[in-house]
Write a protein that holds these residues in place. Structure first.
Motif, short mmCIF file in Angstrom:
data_model
loop_
_atom_site.label_atom_id
_atom_site.label_comp_id
_atom_site.label_asym_id
_atom_site.label_seq_id
_atom_site.Cartn_x
_atom_site.Cartn_y
_atom_site.Cartn_z
N ALA A 1 0.82 -1.20 0.00
CA ALA A 1 0.00 0.00 0.00
C ALA A 1 0.86 1.26 0.00
CB ALA A 1 -0.93 0.00 1.21
N ASP A 2 2.04 1.19 0.62
CA ASP A 2 2.95 2.34 0.63
C ASP A 2 3.46 2.64 -0.79
OD1 ASP A 2 2.81 2.54 3.44
OD2 ASP A 2 4.36 1.01 3.66
N VAL A 3 3.77 1.57 -1.53
CA VAL A 3 4.23 1.74 -2.91
C VAL A 3 3.11 2.34 -3.76
CG1 VAL A 3 5.09 0.55 -4.97
CG2 VAL A 3 5.85 -0.17 -2.70
N SER A 4 1.89 1.84 -3.56
CA SER A 4 0.75 2.36 -4.32
C SER A 4 0.52 3.83 -4.02
CB SER A 4 -0.52 1.56 -3.97
OG SER A 4 -0.36 0.20 -4.29
N ALA A 5 0.61 4.20 -2.74
CA ALA A 5 0.40 5.60 -2.36
C ALA A 5 1.50 6.49 -2.93
CB ALA A 5 0.37 5.71 -0.83
N TYR A 6 2.72 5.99 -2.93
CA TYR A 6 3.85 6.75 -3.48
C TYR A 6 3.62 7.05 -4.95
CZ TYR A 6 8.79 7.87 -4.49
OH TYR A 6 9.96 8.47 -4.88
N LYS A 7 3.20 6.03 -5.70
CA LYS A 7 2.96 6.22 -7.13
C LYS A 7 1.76 7.14 -7.37
CE LYS A 7 3.26 2.35 -9.55
NZ LYS A 7 3.10 0.91 -9.90
N PHE A 8 0.74 7.01 -6.53
CA PHE A 8 -0.45 7.84 -6.70
C PHE A 8 -0.12 9.31 -6.44
CE2 PHE A 8 -4.16 9.97 -4.80
CZ PHE A 8 -5.05 9.85 -5.85
N ILE B 1 -6.61 2.26 -5.84
CA ILE B 1 -7.29 0.96 -5.80
C ILE B 1 -6.80 0.07 -6.93
CG2 ILE B 1 -9.52 -0.21 -5.88
CD1 ILE B 1 -9.12 1.51 -3.41
N SER B 2 -6.74 0.60 -8.15
CA SER B 2 -6.33 -0.23 -9.29
C SER B 2 -4.91 -0.74 -9.10
CB SER B 2 -6.45 0.57 -10.59
OG SER B 2 -5.58 1.69 -10.59
N SER B 3 -4.03 0.11 -8.57
CA SER B 3 -2.65 -0.31 -8.34
C SER B 3 -2.57 -1.43 -7.32
CB SER B 3 -1.82 0.90 -7.89
OG SER B 3 -0.48 0.54 -7.68
N GLY C 1 -9.72 -13.61 -3.73
CA GLY C 1 -10.18 -13.94 -2.39
C GLY C 1 -9.51 -13.13 -1.30
N GLU C 2 -8.51 -12.37 -1.63
CA GLU C 2 -7.75 -11.60 -0.64
C GLU C 2 -8.48 -10.31 -0.26
OE1 GLU C 2 -3.32 -9.47 -0.15
OE2 GLU C 2 -3.81 -10.67 -1.93
N VAL C 3 -8.35 -9.93 1.01
CA VAL C 3 -8.87 -8.67 1.51
C VAL C 3 -7.67 -7.75 1.76
CG1 VAL C 3 -10.12 -7.49 3.37
CG2 VAL C 3 -10.90 -9.74 2.56
N SER C 4 -7.74 -6.54 1.26
CA SER C 4 -6.62 -5.62 1.35
C SER C 4 -6.49 -5.00 2.74
CB SER C 4 -6.78 -4.49 0.33
OG SER C 4 -7.80 -3.59 0.74
N ASP C 5 -5.32 -4.45 3.03
CA ASP C 5 -5.18 -3.53 4.15
C ASP C 5 -5.90 -2.24 3.78
OD1 ASP C 5 -3.62 -5.19 5.74
OD2 ASP C 5 -1.76 -4.57 4.75
N PRO C 6 -6.18 -1.38 4.76
CA PRO C 6 -6.80 -0.09 4.43
C PRO C 6 -5.97 0.69 3.41
CG PRO C 6 -6.89 -0.46 6.78
CD PRO C 6 -6.03 -1.55 6.21
N ILE C 7 -6.63 1.23 2.39
CA ILE C 7 -5.97 1.98 1.33
C ILE C 7 -6.40 3.44 1.45
CG2 ILE C 7 -5.65 2.25 -1.15
CD1 ILE C 7 -6.57 -0.72 -1.41
N VAL C 8 -5.44 4.31 1.72
CA VAL C 8 -5.74 5.73 1.93
C VAL C 8 -5.64 6.47 0.60
CG1 VAL C 8 -5.09 7.84 3.15
CG2 VAL C 8 -4.84 5.61 4.27
N SER C 9 -6.67 7.24 0.29
CA SER C 9 -6.68 8.09 -0.90
C SER C 9 -7.15 9.48 -0.48
CB SER C 9 -7.63 7.51 -1.96
OG SER C 9 -8.99 7.78 -1.62
N VAL D 1 -10.80 6.27 2.85
CA VAL D 1 -10.08 5.03 3.12
C VAL D 1 -10.92 3.85 2.63
CG1 VAL D 1 -9.01 3.59 4.89
CG2 VAL D 1 -8.99 6.08 5.14
N TYR D 2 -10.27 2.95 1.88
CA TYR D 2 -10.96 1.79 1.30
C TYR D 2 -10.44 0.50 1.92
CZ TYR D 2 -12.10 4.97 -2.63
OH TYR D 2 -12.54 6.01 -3.41
N VAL D 3 -11.34 -0.49 2.01
CA VAL D 3 -10.96 -1.88 2.24
C VAL D 3 -11.56 -2.66 1.09
CG1 VAL D 3 -11.17 -3.90 3.72
CG2 VAL D 3 -10.89 -1.64 4.75
N VAL D 4 -10.73 -3.40 0.35
CA VAL D 4 -11.16 -4.04 -0.89
C VAL D 4 -11.03 -5.55 -0.79
CG1 VAL D 4 -10.69 -4.25 -3.37
CG2 VAL D 4 -10.47 -2.03 -2.24
#
Length: 332
Positions: A176-183, A256-258, A266-274, A278-281
């Motif tokens: 999630a840190d990598v995704s946030a960095y790219k976002f 989210i897409s990243s 079947g996996e549940v994500s950690d909280p994703i901050v945008s 905040v999303y849980v997917v």
């Protein structure tokens, strides 16, 4: 040697913080990051402060507990970093912190084995795409004996182990840190393919504070943990927002897409901050193009960048703790 006027480092630290200064730690972190980079490690890990009782033949610029840093040490460090006089005080601050770390390290019984040294040298050769003969020639051109270089490497390995034991446990990087960095830097690769997902969304006010984000994140974390329990029904937990059906990755928020591209079915994500909230997917199905090798490499580089930045901050915090209980006399 004239009488040392000792002052508690806490006072000097406070003055430094009041001036808004923060050590760059480019030299301080050298041994931790050196073995992760492509550069040949040729520099000493720490300065070589002389004991306070030794005969000093050049000007003392700082006393750190029972060690001294001389003008020669400072000039040598500045030359190795290629900085001018304007950065002189900053380099001295780095040397003080290095000395404090060295003093702490010498209190430990960290062992550097022959295997550690062999792996370190092999890593240097591999990253620089050279053989041992070229390395020896490079060292000889700088008038550095190979045995001296090995001793420097041993010290670097020892400090790396010391930092990992005392600081590294506080540093981690999640997907999630990598995704946030790219976002944040608009570096998300245009995604292709479709996914079937469900999500739980907690919105944030436009003027949300860090305290509010933390509160919502903790709430989302508890829900994610609940959704991962055996037999948990994500749709019931999420209620009306539980199933979004099939979606194109390009239609989803970038964060989210990243993240979804890296998730298993079947996996549940950690909280994703945008910026929106905040999303849980949960991922039910996906049909994506394979992640390119370039994307994998880019993500590895981003992960390393985040890790290095966090490690640098943790070392900074650790050094500040050492300063508060040390005695330092700066004579510049």
């Amino acid at each position: 040697m004239t009488e040392v006027r000792v002052q508690k480092t806490a006072n000097r630290c406070q003055k430094t913080e009041d001036r808004g200064q923060k050590p760059s730690f480019s030299v301080l972190c050298f041994s931790v990051l050196c073995l992760l980079t492509s550069d040949i490690c040729l520099l000493p890990l720490f300065p070589s402060p002389q004991p306070a009782h030794a005969k000093v033949i050049n000007k003392v610029v700082a006393v750190v507990n029972n060690d001294v840093i001389t003008e020669y040490d400072l000039d040598r460090a500045m030359a190795s970093k290629g900085v001018g006089k304007k950065s002189r005080r900053q380099v001295l601050e780095d040397l003080i912190d290095q000395t404090l770390l060295k003093q702490e390290m010498e209190k430990t019984d960290i062992e550097v084995t022959d295997d550690d040294l062999v792996r370190a040298i092999a890593g240097v050769l591999d990253r620089n795409k050279i053989n041992i003969e070229i390395l020896r020639a490079e060292l000889a051109s700088k008038e550095i004996p190979f045995e001296t270089y090995k001793e420097q490497l041993k010290q670097q390995i020892k400090q790396t182990k010391f930092i990992q034991q005392n600081v590294g446990s506080n540093v981690s990087v999640q997907d999630a840190d990598v995704s946030a960095y790219k976002f944040e830097r608009a570096e998300v690769v245009n995604p292709s393919g479709t996914v079937h997902i469900g999500w739980i969304f907690y919105s944030l006010d436009d003027d949300h504070s860090e305290k509010e984000i933390k509160k919502v994140f903790i709430k989302a974390r508890k829900v994610a943990d609940k959704a991962r329990q055996k037999g948990a029904d994500f749709k019931k937990i999420a209620k009306e927002t539980g199933d979004l059906g099939e979606k194109s990755l390009s239609d989803l928020p970038p964060a989210i897409s990243s993240e979804v591209r890296r998730m298993e079915i079947g996996e549940v994500s950690d909280p994703i901050v945008s910026p929106q909230g905040v999303y849980v997917v949960k991922l039910y199905e996906k049909a994506l193009q394979n992640v390119s090798e370039k994307e994998k490499v880019d993500d590895m580089q981003i992960r390393q960048t985040i890790y290095n930045n966090r490690m640098e901050q943790e070392i900074h915090n650790y050094a500040l703790k050492l300063r508060r209980k040390a005695f330092i006399d700066v004579r510049e």
